[in-house]
Every structure is written in structure tokens, then in C-alpha cells.
Motif scaffolding. Structure first.
Motif, PDB file in Angstrom:
ATOM      1  N   THR A 103     -33.296   0.159 -21.077  1.00  0.00           N
ATOM      2  CA  THR A 103     -32.006  -0.189 -21.676  1.00  0.00           C
ATOM      3  C   THR A 103     -31.741  -1.688 -21.629  1.00  0.00           C
ATOM      4  O   THR A 103     -31.218  -2.276 -22.583  1.00  0.00           O
ATOM      5  CB  THR A 103     -30.870   0.557 -20.946  1.00  0.00           C
ATOM      6  N   ALA A 104     -32.102  -2.309 -20.510  1.00  0.00           N
ATOM      7  CA  ALA A 104     -31.883  -3.755 -20.352  1.00  0.00           C
ATOM      8  C   ALA A 104     -32.712  -4.521 -21.375  1.00  0.00           C
ATOM      9  O   ALA A 104     -33.755  -4.039 -21.834  1.00  0.00           O
ATOM     10  CB  ALA A 104     -32.251  -4.184 -18.935  1.00  0.00           C
ATOM     11  N   ARG A 105     -32.275  -5.710 -21.733  1.00  0.00           N
ATOM     12  CA  ARG A 105     -32.945  -6.516 -22.742  1.00  0.00           C
ATOM     13  C   ARG A 105     -33.425  -7.833 -22.156  1.00  0.00           C
ATOM     14  O   ARG A 105     -32.767  -8.430 -21.300  1.00  0.00           O
ATOM     15  CB  ARG A 105     -31.984  -6.785 -23.920  1.00  0.00           C
ATOM     16  N   MET A 106     -34.600  -8.261 -22.629  1.00  0.00           N
ATOM     17  CA  MET A 106     -35.192  -9.501 -22.123  1.00  0.00           C
ATOM     18  C   MET A 106     -34.229 -10.677 -22.276  1.00  0.00           C
ATOM     19  O   MET A 106     -34.120 -11.528 -21.397  1.00  0.00           O
ATOM     20  CB  MET A 106     -36.488  -9.806 -22.882  1.00  0.00           C
ATOM     21  N   GLY A 107     -33.526 -10.720 -23.389  1.00  0.00           N
ATOM     22  CA  GLY A 107     -32.589 -11.817 -23.617  1.00  0.00           C
ATOM     23  C   GLY A 107     -31.498 -11.860 -22.563  1.00  0.00           C
ATOM     24  O   GLY A 107     -31.076 -12.934 -22.130  1.00  0.00           O
ATOM     25  N   TRP A 108     -31.035 -10.656 -22.152  1.00  0.00           N
ATOM     26  CA  TRP A 108     -30.013 -10.610 -21.105  1.00  0.00           C
ATOM     27  C   TRP A 108     -30.547 -11.225 -19.812  1.00  0.00           C
ATOM     28  O   TRP A 108     -29.865 -12.016 -19.168  1.00  0.00           O
ATOM     29  CB  TRP A 108     -29.587  -9.173 -20.836  1.00  0.00           C
ATOM     30  N   LEU A 109     -31.753 -10.829 -19.452  1.00  0.00           N
ATOM     31  CA  LEU A 109     -32.309 -11.292 -18.177  1.00  0.00           C
ATOM     32  C   LEU A 109     -32.674 -12.771 -18.233  1.00  0.00           C
ATOM     33  O   LEU A 109     -32.553 -13.480 -17.228  1.00  0.00           O
ATOM     34  CB  LEU A 109     -33.544 -10.466 -17.814  1.00  0.00           C
ATOM     35  N   ASN A 110     -33.134 -13.225 -19.372  1.00  0.00           N
ATOM     36  CA  ASN A 110     -33.476 -14.647 -19.517  1.00  0.00           C
ATOM     37  C   ASN A 110     -32.266 -15.563 -19.335  1.00  0.00           C
ATOM     38  O   ASN A 110     -32.425 -16.726 -18.964  1.00  0.00           O
ATOM     39  CB  ASN A 110     -34.090 -14.911 -20.900  1.00  0.00           C
TER      40      ASN A 110
END
Length: 330
Positions: A95-102
Motif C-alpha cells: 500500500t505504501a508508495r516509494m514517493g511517500w517514503l522518499n
């Protein structure tokens, strides 16, 4: 109201840990249903010797119990003893997105310029943190300024999961403002840097295990300036070391900055520092004695942690089962 919070099991706990988080946890026990965990899975984001990690888990548990965490009021457990944390993290990775974590500032700060050499666990740390919270359907999470972004990410993950799979499973948590204010304790050598065990100077911090003489010596040698204490709190702003010591005194005694200054205004540090040392010794002396008692009985520590893990798993299992069903897994 259900509150969930975790702390990494690192050794050498100091005054900043106690006043910044642990004593707030103690107060929170009387305001909400609380689950506290030793975040040993999170500690895998950096290399630590296995024996050091094992001993640090017990040491942290002992410190929490000695500080007033009551297993009859709260659930305290080691994160790794509840495998549902890791399982839900993997589900939420979908569910989480790479952009969120970046965009996470802690990732940027900790990885620095060596992002290619940082562990995947460090990058994925916020998703595991979201799992820690959502697993228990926590309504509230105590956070400081540096953690608000993580709570927003947890809310984003919860809402996206519920929307994607048309369920009402996860509760988007709110920041918990109870338990009193968490003190931000700075280095005794530099009022602009947080008190930290990574500081090379032992004189920068007060350990929970320091004896009375060591506490008095560190306070006596704490960096200050030549001016007396002001009456107006706003005059502390350009004096970070003075502001820090006044803040520590207030956090230990339960007084506001205004109350501390009303008592000591016009006095120099020759009068204030002994009073601060006495207050710290009164707080830490009994805690140190209780800590030694728990250290002498590691089997009892393990028993309490195991009991806490069993209670936590009872709460976690239904949530994980529903998450599996929602995504089409058994």
C-alpha cells in the motif's frame, strides 16, 4: 482510547530519554489503555552485535519498569516477540508508495549522502512503524515534532488500504497530547544539540546509572554563561545552555519555566546548579536502586515481557487476519 508507542532498546539510557519520553509514558498509563513495545525490529536498520541487542532489550525493560511502567496497567513487550508486526508490515508495503517514503525527512537525515549504502530497513522503517500502530487499531500515538510526519504517513497508509480494499479495518491515528508535555533535553555541553549517547563527551549527558557524585559533577561543569538567571522567560532564548538547565529543573520538579525563574531570578549559577543537582539526585537515586533490583532478576524481566507479548498477540491476531482476508490471502 488506545495508545501505542515504542522505543528502541539502546543501552546507556540518559536523562533525555527519561524526561523526553519515559516519564510521559508513566503518566499516560492513568489516562488511556497503553501498549508499549521495545522496538528491536526497528534496531535492525543498523548493525548491532547480537549480544549487545539482547542485553539492551533487558536493560531497556528494566529501566522502564524502574521508572514506573506498571505491567498491571500497561502492556509492555518486545516487538520481535509479536511476529504480527513484521507480517503486517509486509502487507502494508503493498500500500505504501516509494514517493511517500522518499519524502520522509528522517530517511534523508539518517541516510545522508550515502543512500545507496543505507539499509532497506532504514528506508522501510516508517512502514513498520505504521504496522506497529495499525496492528492494534490505536486511536492515538504520542509524538514529538520529529515524528509528526510518520503519523501522517500512517494515516495515509490506513486510508489508502481501507479505500483500495473497500474495508473499514484500520483506524487513522491521532496525535496524543496527554501525559503532560515531553521535555526536550539538550546536551550539557551544547544547548543547541539534543542530549545523546553518541556524543563523545561523557560530560554532555547524565546516565540513569550515574551515582550522586557523578550527577553533581556533571551539573557543576555544565556549560553556562556569566549572567544571572532572568525573570522574563523570553530572555532565555539567546541563552541556550541556560534555557536547557532551567528546562531540566522544571521537568524534574514539575514546575513551569515561569515558576522556576520566579524562584531563582537574579541568582547566579553558583546557587542554581546545586539546587538542580539536588533535584536530579532526588529523582534518579530511587530509580537507580529499582533498576539494580530488576537487573538482578533477568528471568523475571523475561517473564513479564513474555506475558506482555502474549497479551499483545491477542489484540494483534484479529487485525492481521482481517488484513489477510482483505487482500485475498489466507
Amino acid at each position: 482510547m488506545r495508545v501505542v508507542s515504542g522505543i528502541q532498546p539502546t543501552g546507556d539510557l540518559h536523562l533525555g530519554n527519561l524526561l523526553g519520553a519515559i516519564l510521559r509514558w508513566v503518566r499516560m498509563q492513568d489516562e488511556a489503555e497503553c501498549l508499549y513495545f521495545l522496538a528491536d525490529l526497528h534496531s535492525l536498520s543498523e548493525y548491532i552485535e547480537p549480544d549487545v541487542r539482547r542485553s539492551s532489550i533487558r536493560e531497556m525493560a528494566a529501566a522502564l519498569f524502574a521508572s514506573g511502567i506498571d505491567p498491571s496497567k500497561s502492556i509492555l513487550f518486545a516487538q520481535s516477540a509479536v511476529p504480527e508486526h513484521a507480517e503486517l508490515c509486509w502487507i502494508l508495503n503493498g500500500t505504501a508508495r516509494m514517493g511517500w517514503l522518499n519524502r520522509m525527512t528522517q530517511w534523508k537525515d539518517k541516510a545522508g549522502k550515502n543512500r545507496e549504502g543505507a539499509s532497506v530497513a532504514l528506508f522501510d522503517y516508517p512502514v513498520l512503524q505504521a504496522a506497529d500502530i495499525l496492528l492494534y487499531r490505536a486511536t492515538h500515538v504520542p509524538v514529538g515534532e520529529d515524528q509528526k510526519q510518520h503519523i501522517e504517513l500512517t494515516r495515509d497508509i490506513a486510508l489508502k488500504f481501507n479505500t483500495d480494499f473497500d474495508v473499514d479495518l484500520f483506524t487513522p491515528p491521532e496525535p496524543f497530547i496527554g501525559g503532560g508535555a515531553a521535555a526536550r533535553i539538550m546536551s550539557l555541553r551544547d544547548g543547541r544539540s539534543k542530549m545523546s549517547k553518541s556524543d563523545p563527551s561523557e560530560m554532555s549527558r547524565i546516565h540513569l546509572t550515574d551515582d550522586d557524585d557523578a550527577i553533581a559533577q556533571k551539573v557543576r561543569k555544565a556549560k553556562t554563561d556569566p549572567d544571572p538567571l532572568p525573570e522574563d522567560p523570553t530572555l532565555l532564548e539567546p541563552r541556550p545552555e541556560t534555557k536547557n538547565l532551567v528546562g531540566i529543573y522544571g521537568a524534574v520538579t514539575g514546575e513551569t519555566v515561569e515558576q522556576v525563574l520566579a524562584r531563582f531570578a537574579g541568582q547566579g549559577f553558583g546557587e542554581f546548579k546545586p539546587a538542580l543537582a539536588d533535584a536530579l539526585i532526588s529523582l534518579l537515586g530511587p530509580l537507580r536502586s529499582r533498576l539494580e533490583e530488576f537487573r538482578r532478576d533477568p528471568d523475571e524481566l523475561d517473564r513479564i515481557l513474555l506475558s506482555g507479548a502474549e497479551r499483545a498477540r491477542e489484540l494483534a491476531a484479529p487485525t492481521l487476519a482481517e488484513a489477510y482476508r482483505a487482500v485475498g490471502l489466507k
